[in-house]
Design an enzyme around this catalytic site. Structure first.
Site, PDB file in Angstrom:
ATOM      1  N   HIS A  29      45.261 -77.966 -49.429  1.00 35.09           N
ATOM      2  CA  HIS A  29      46.279 -77.043 -48.912  1.00 35.09           C
ATOM      3  C   HIS A  29      47.632 -77.758 -48.912  1.00 35.09           C
ATOM      4  O   HIS A  29      48.010 -78.424 -47.957  1.00 35.09           O
ATOM      5  CB  HIS A  29      45.911 -76.586 -47.503  1.00 35.09           C
ATOM      6  CG  HIS A  29      46.687 -75.409 -47.023  1.00 35.09           C
ATOM      7  ND1 HIS A  29      46.098 -74.235 -46.605  1.00 35.09           N
ATOM      8  CD2 HIS A  29      48.022 -75.205 -46.879  1.00 35.09           C
ATOM      9  CE1 HIS A  29      47.029 -73.367 -46.235  1.00 35.09           C
ATOM     10  NE2 HIS A  29      48.209 -73.951 -46.388  1.00 35.09           N
ATOM     11  N   ASP A  33      56.464 -75.521 -52.962  1.00 35.81           N
ATOM     12  CA  ASP A  33      57.831 -75.334 -52.473  1.00 35.81           C
ATOM     13  C   ASP A  33      58.037 -75.954 -51.097  1.00 35.81           C
ATOM     14  O   ASP A  33      59.142 -75.859 -50.535  1.00 35.81           O
ATOM     15  CB  ASP A  33      58.204 -73.855 -52.453  1.00 35.81           C
ATOM     16  CG  ASP A  33      57.203 -72.992 -51.698  1.00 35.81           C
ATOM     17  OD1 ASP A  33      56.059 -73.426 -51.516  1.00 35.81           O
ATOM     18  OD2 ASP A  33      57.566 -71.872 -51.298  1.00 35.81           O
ATOM     19  N   GLU A 220      46.481 -69.021 -38.108  1.00 37.21           N
ATOM     20  CA  GLU A 220      47.579 -69.953 -37.867  1.00 37.21           C
ATOM     21  C   GLU A 220      48.614 -69.264 -36.980  1.00 37.21           C
ATOM     22  O   GLU A 220      48.800 -69.610 -35.825  1.00 37.21           O
ATOM     23  CB  GLU A 220      48.223 -70.398 -39.187  1.00 37.21           C
ATOM     24  CG  GLU A 220      49.406 -71.340 -38.989  1.00 37.21           C
ATOM     25  CD  GLU A 220      50.206 -71.555 -40.270  1.00 37.21           C
ATOM     26  OE1 GLU A 220      50.944 -72.548 -40.313  1.00 37.21           O
ATOM     27  OE2 GLU A 220      50.118 -70.727 -41.196  1.00 37.21           O
TER      28      GLU A 220
END
Length: 375
Positions: A29, A33, A220
């Site tokens: 993960h 960018d 998250e």
């Protein structure tokens, strides 16, 4: 009652920390960018006239970390306007991808799945396919340069669709079109609240029908429902983050009790892509010592440790593992376990996974144990 392991003795922890940079690492993960070099951002921004908070690379690096350290996923995501802005041409994308590979290899990463959203790089007229071609060219250049230095790294690409947009089916089609060119899976990213996986159900079904694996950001910025949809609507093979899964684990005098979703994830060995420093910044965890990765690991969940966004978190995978040793009492066995788990659930074929585990990870950890014993 299950509790995190007690911190290792200072001398033992210091010895282990010294080993971390040289250990082979698997990273599942990591956002392209979110991993630019600050100096590269300054140079590319000057070429296109994009205004930055500062043009001093060191100060800019600090600005990204400080701005991302807000406790809010939405504010964290705002920092990407500057990185995405300078990634709008084929040359810029190729450079950023190449540098990412070099930086990861220097940190001991031997396999990485790098993800990005092609739809965010169309402002200068590139097509989705041209974006993918440019990034893959940069990855190939980086891999070749690493090989010329006598090291090895392999890159798998995950294409993300932005969950607040409506291009998931297009991006899924591009992922399928490039599955023989290095694209190994699909993801959705962006704000979780209000933008559930069910908005993109058709794209996920098309991917499942074509047998391309998916991983979904969930648990998250949102709670258990987001994880449930990732599993049952998106048919996710892995969960991106998943830190909030601990909300389905309670503790009483008899110990830890798993709720139905937690049981589902653990029983089916669904791996979690946890990102300790990033999760602290977005409010999904209070500290490294209390981060759910340790508790979930002790409870038998399949956990992996990841960087998420190296620029915004000012981190590397070595740093993430070091923090877990220093603040959560992780041992060499813990580090090996998450490396093996990450390799075992990478979106490459079974033989490739076994090769990583049997010829790269296990021998290196055996050597590390021998070295520590001799010391």
């Amino acid at each position: 009652m299950t509790t995190p392991a007690a911190p290792a003795a200072d001398d033992s922890a210091a010895q282990l920390v010294a080993l971390v940079p040289g250990l082979p690492k698997i990273l599942l993960h990591d956002h392209l960018d979110g991993g630019l070099r600050p100096a590269t951002i300054v140079e590319l921004a000057a070429e296109i006239g994009h205004e930055l908070p500062t043009t001093d690379p060191e100060a800019l690096g600090r600005w990204f970390v400080e701005s991302a350290d807000s406790g809010s996923l939405e504010r964290y995501l705002e920092t990407f306007e500057h990185t995405v802005a300078v990634m709008q041409t084929a040359d810029a994308l190729r450079r950023v991808a190449r540098e990412a590979v070099l930086d990861l290899a220097a940190d001991g990463v031997v396999y990485v799945e790098s993800r990005y959203a092609p739809e965010q790089h169309l402002r200068a007229g590139l097509t989705l396919d041209e974006v993918v071609d440019a990034v893959q060219a940069g990855f190939a250049e980086g891999v070749a340069e690493v090989a010329a230095q006598g090291r090895t790294i392999r890159v798998g690409t995950l294409l993300s669709a932005m969950r607040q947009a409506d291009r998931a089916q297009e991006v899924a089609a591009v992922a399928l079109a490039h599955r023989d060119d290095g694209v190994v899976g699909f993801d959705i990213a962006g704000p979780e609240e209000g933008f559930p996986p069910s908005r993109h159900a058709a794209a996920f079904q098309a991917l499942a029908d074509a047998h391309l694996p998916t991983t979904v950001h969930a648990g998250e910025g949102s709670g258990l429902a987001s994880i449930g949809e990732a599993l049952h609507v998106a048919q996710a093979c892995r969960i991106g983050h998943g830190a909030r899964l601990v909300d389905d684990v309670t503790t009483d005098d008899l110990g830890d009790r798993l709720g139905p979703l937690a049981h589902w994830v653990r029983d089916r060995r669904v791996p979690l892509e946890l990102c300790p420093s990033s999760n602290l910044q977005t409010g999904a965890a209070a500290s490294i010592a209390e981060h759910p990765v340790t508790r979930l690991k002790r409870l038998g969940f399949k956990v992996t440790v990841n960087t998420d966004n190296r620029l915004q978190s000012g981190t590397t995978l070595s740093r993430e593992l070091t923090l877990l040793v220093q603040e959560a009492g992780w041992t060499l066995d813990d580090l090996q376990d998450v490396a093996v788990t990450a390799a075992a659930y990478a979106f490459v074929h079974h033989d490739d996974r076994d090769h990583l585990i049997d010829t790269v990870i296990r021998p290196a950890y055996a050597a590390a144990r021998g070295g520590r014993h001799r010391a």
